[in-house]
Design a protein around this motif. Structure first.
Motif, mmCIF file in Angstrom:
data_model
loop_
_atom_site.group_PDB
_atom_site.id
_atom_site.type_symbol
_atom_site.label_atom_id
_atom_site.label_comp_id
_atom_site.label_asym_id
_atom_site.label_seq_id
_atom_site.Cartn_x
_atom_site.Cartn_y
_atom_site.Cartn_z
ATOM 1 N N TYR A 232 4.635 119.333 31.771
ATOM 2 C CA TYR A 232 4.358 120.195 33.511
ATOM 3 C C TYR A 232 5.971 119.658 33.291
ATOM 4 O O TYR A 232 6.896 119.397 32.304
ATOM 5 C CB TYR A 232 4.393 119.115 33.995
ATOM 6 N N ARG A 233 6.601 120.864 33.343
ATOM 7 C CA ARG A 233 8.160 121.219 33.214
ATOM 8 C C ARG A 233 8.587 121.717 34.119
ATOM 9 O O ARG A 233 8.682 122.551 35.349
ATOM 10 C CB ARG A 233 8.368 122.614 32.099
ATOM 11 N N LYS A 234 10.682 121.522 34.585
ATOM 12 C CA LYS A 234 11.002 121.375 35.822
ATOM 13 C C LYS A 234 11.504 123.202 35.736
ATOM 14 O O LYS A 234 11.405 123.714 34.341
ATOM 15 C CB LYS A 234 12.520 120.911 35.403
ATOM 16 N N PHE A 235 10.187 123.824 36.501
ATOM 17 C CA PHE A 235 11.330 125.128 36.966
ATOM 18 C C PHE A 235 12.566 125.357 37.410
ATOM 19 O O PHE A 235 12.690 125.994 38.101
ATOM 20 C CB PHE A 235 10.321 126.306 37.785
ATOM 21 N N GLY A 236 13.749 125.636 36.447
ATOM 22 C CA GLY A 236 14.820 126.586 36.680
ATOM 23 C C GLY A 236 15.205 126.093 37.195
ATOM 24 O O GLY A 236 15.170 124.221 37.575
ATOM 25 N N ASN A 237 16.481 126.072 37.858
ATOM 26 C CA ASN A 237 16.372 125.028 39.380
ATOM 27 C C ASN A 237 16.195 124.876 40.309
ATOM 28 O O ASN A 237 16.948 124.730 41.672
ATOM 29 C CB ASN A 237 18.642 125.793 39.738
ATOM 30 N N THR A 238 15.151 124.810 40.618
ATOM 31 C CA THR A 238 14.234 124.976 41.653
ATOM 32 C C THR A 238 13.363 123.458 42.110
ATOM 33 O O THR A 238 13.254 122.372 41.287
ATOM 34 C CB THR A 238 13.182 125.912 41.666
ATOM 35 N N GLU A 239 12.594 122.786 43.186
ATOM 36 C CA GLU A 239 12.155 121.112 43.028
ATOM 37 C C GLU A 239 10.246 121.910 42.292
ATOM 38 O O GLU A 239 9.912 120.709 42.271
ATOM 39 C CB GLU A 239 12.026 120.909 44.225
ATOM 40 N N ASP B 21 4.914 131.714 46.255
ATOM 41 C CA ASP B 21 5.663 130.889 45.939
ATOM 42 C C ASP B 21 7.182 131.822 44.930
ATOM 43 O O ASP B 21 7.975 131.507 44.996
ATOM 44 C CB ASP B 21 5.365 129.993 44.191
ATOM 45 N N ILE B 22 6.991 132.813 44.191
ATOM 46 C CA ILE B 22 7.348 133.256 43.836
ATOM 47 C C ILE B 22 6.851 134.981 43.487
ATOM 48 O O ILE B 22 5.512 135.059 42.933
ATOM 49 C CB ILE B 22 7.183 133.061 41.600
ATOM 50 N N VAL B 23 7.616 136.085 43.698
ATOM 51 C CA VAL B 23 7.662 137.122 43.857
ATOM 52 C C VAL B 23 8.694 137.811 43.033
ATOM 53 O O VAL B 23 9.776 137.953 42.881
ATOM 54 C CB VAL B 23 7.525 137.662 45.539
ATOM 55 N N LYS C 203 8.618 134.260 53.672
ATOM 56 C CA LYS C 203 7.670 134.536 52.942
ATOM 57 C C LYS C 203 7.388 133.926 51.419
ATOM 58 O O LYS C 203 5.658 134.046 51.350
ATOM 59 C CB LYS C 203 7.602 136.073 52.900
ATOM 60 N N PHE C 204 8.538 134.093 50.647
ATOM 61 C CA PHE C 204 8.274 133.574 49.660
ATOM 62 C C PHE C 204 9.384 132.818 49.643
ATOM 63 O O PHE C 204 10.004 132.498 49.509
ATOM 64 C CB PHE C 204 7.517 134.795 48.370
ATOM 65 N N ARG C 205 9.129 131.964 48.564
ATOM 66 C CA ARG C 205 10.384 130.445 47.517
ATOM 67 C C ARG C 205 10.723 131.027 46.717
ATOM 68 O O ARG C 205 12.207 131.316 46.767
ATOM 69 C CB ARG C 205 9.649 129.498 47.327
ATOM 70 N N LEU C 206 10.620 132.229 45.703
ATOM 71 C CA LEU C 206 11.672 132.385 44.886
ATOM 72 C C LEU C 206 11.351 134.001 44.495
ATOM 73 O O LEU C 206 10.779 134.104 44.165
ATOM 74 C CB LEU C 206 11.238 131.620 43.601
ATOM 75 N N ALA C 207 12.572 134.349 44.687
ATOM 76 C CA ALA C 207 12.990 135.941 44.101
ATOM 77 C C ALA C 207 12.842 135.879 42.242
ATOM 78 O O ALA C 207 13.736 135.291 41.974
ATOM 79 C CB ALA C 207 14.400 136.520 44.952
#
Length: 289
Positions: A3-10, A110-112, A139-143
């Protein structure tokens, strides 16, 4: 599973994601797709990527694993194919997100991604504004932006996106060399698509009209002297390249799914092999759209 951290997100994403395009085939029995999707989650893959254009894919995700929604990171793509709306309009972005929420039976995504829209569409601004408006409403978390070449560069530099998806494989290293370092400088999450280049080694002769044709031509030109399992070489190359958070690969076969996981558990290729792969790549090739 890695598992890896996804960019500058949690978010933490599995290094191997599931590309849900193939399960969109209406010819596949529901029972097969049900078992496959639940096995994906049971094996620890937590990133599932789909799109409006993948036929039955979103519907089946909602039907078979919405009850396990907290176990996975859901990624989809919008911008087209809704009756009564113009493709790549402000209105269709909002409608597409609402449709995805309804079809996948979830109250958030999560991602759109904007799905491979051209640079001029991004520059116009209204579709990006619509995306960010829906994000602000929860409606979603990451653009995100999914695409290649100049449009991808524009998206990264715009400062409007949290993550990107782009082609990365042995035969397609353009984004890896030119745009993923820029994405990482801007702390974006990175998903690699087409990690095995549509498996060009399947064809003994040029596959005219096949989606893998251009990759087959490149593979032949690279003339790499590999006698090992080419699936393994291709997949390990992409998954462990610097800047890649997750690589999505699709299948409808549970045994293939398990083999893919076994492959990445072997870790990266040796440095001499990686150097050989990179030195044989033609800098004049661009990412396939």
């Amino acid at each position: 599973m890695i598992y890896r951290k996804f960019g500058n997100t949690e978010l933490k994403v599995s290094a191997l994601g599931f590309g849900a395009g193939e399960i969109g085939d209406y010819g596949l029995p529901d029972s097969q797709v049900d078992k496959l999707l639940n096995t994906v989650l049971d094996l620890g893959i937590n990133l599932i990527d789909t799109a409006r254009g993948y036929y039955a894919s979103e519907e089946r995700i909602g039907k078979f694993i919405s009850h396990r929604r907290k176990e996975f990171i859901l990624s989809t793509k919008v911008g087209y194919r809704i009756a009564g709306y113009n493709d790549w309009s402000y209105e269709i972005i909002l409608a597409g997100i609402d449709e995805a929420l309804r079809i996948m039976k979830t109250d958030y995504i999560d991602i759109v991604h904007l799905h491979s829209c051209p640079t001029e569409t991004l520059q116009r601004g209204d579709v990006v504004d619509a995306l960010l408006e829906a994000k602000a409403k929860g409606k979603f978390r990451l653009a995100a932006y999914s695409g290649e070449n100049e449009a991808l560069k524009f998206a990264i530099r715009s400062g409007k996106f949290d993550s990107i998806m782009t082609s990365v494989n042995i035969c397609d290293q353009h984004s890896l060399r030119n745009y993923i370092p820029l994405a990482k400088e801007n702390h974006l999450g990175v998903i690699a698509k087409r990690p095995i280049a549509n498996a060009p080694w399947r064809f003994s002769e040029r596959p005219f009209g096949n989606y893998a044709e251009e990759y087959w031509l490149r593979w032949k030109e690279m003339n790499l002297p590999f006698n090992e399992d080419l699936l393994e070489i291709f997949l390990r190359f992409t998954v462990f390249e610097e800047g890649i958070d997750s690589a999505i690969i699709g299948t409808t076969n549970i045994n293939h799914l398990k083999k893919n996981i076994e492959i990445i558990e072997k870790g990266p290729l040796d440095q001499n092999r990686i150097k050989q792969i990179k030195s044989s790549y033609n800098e004049n090739w661009f990412s396939l759209t």
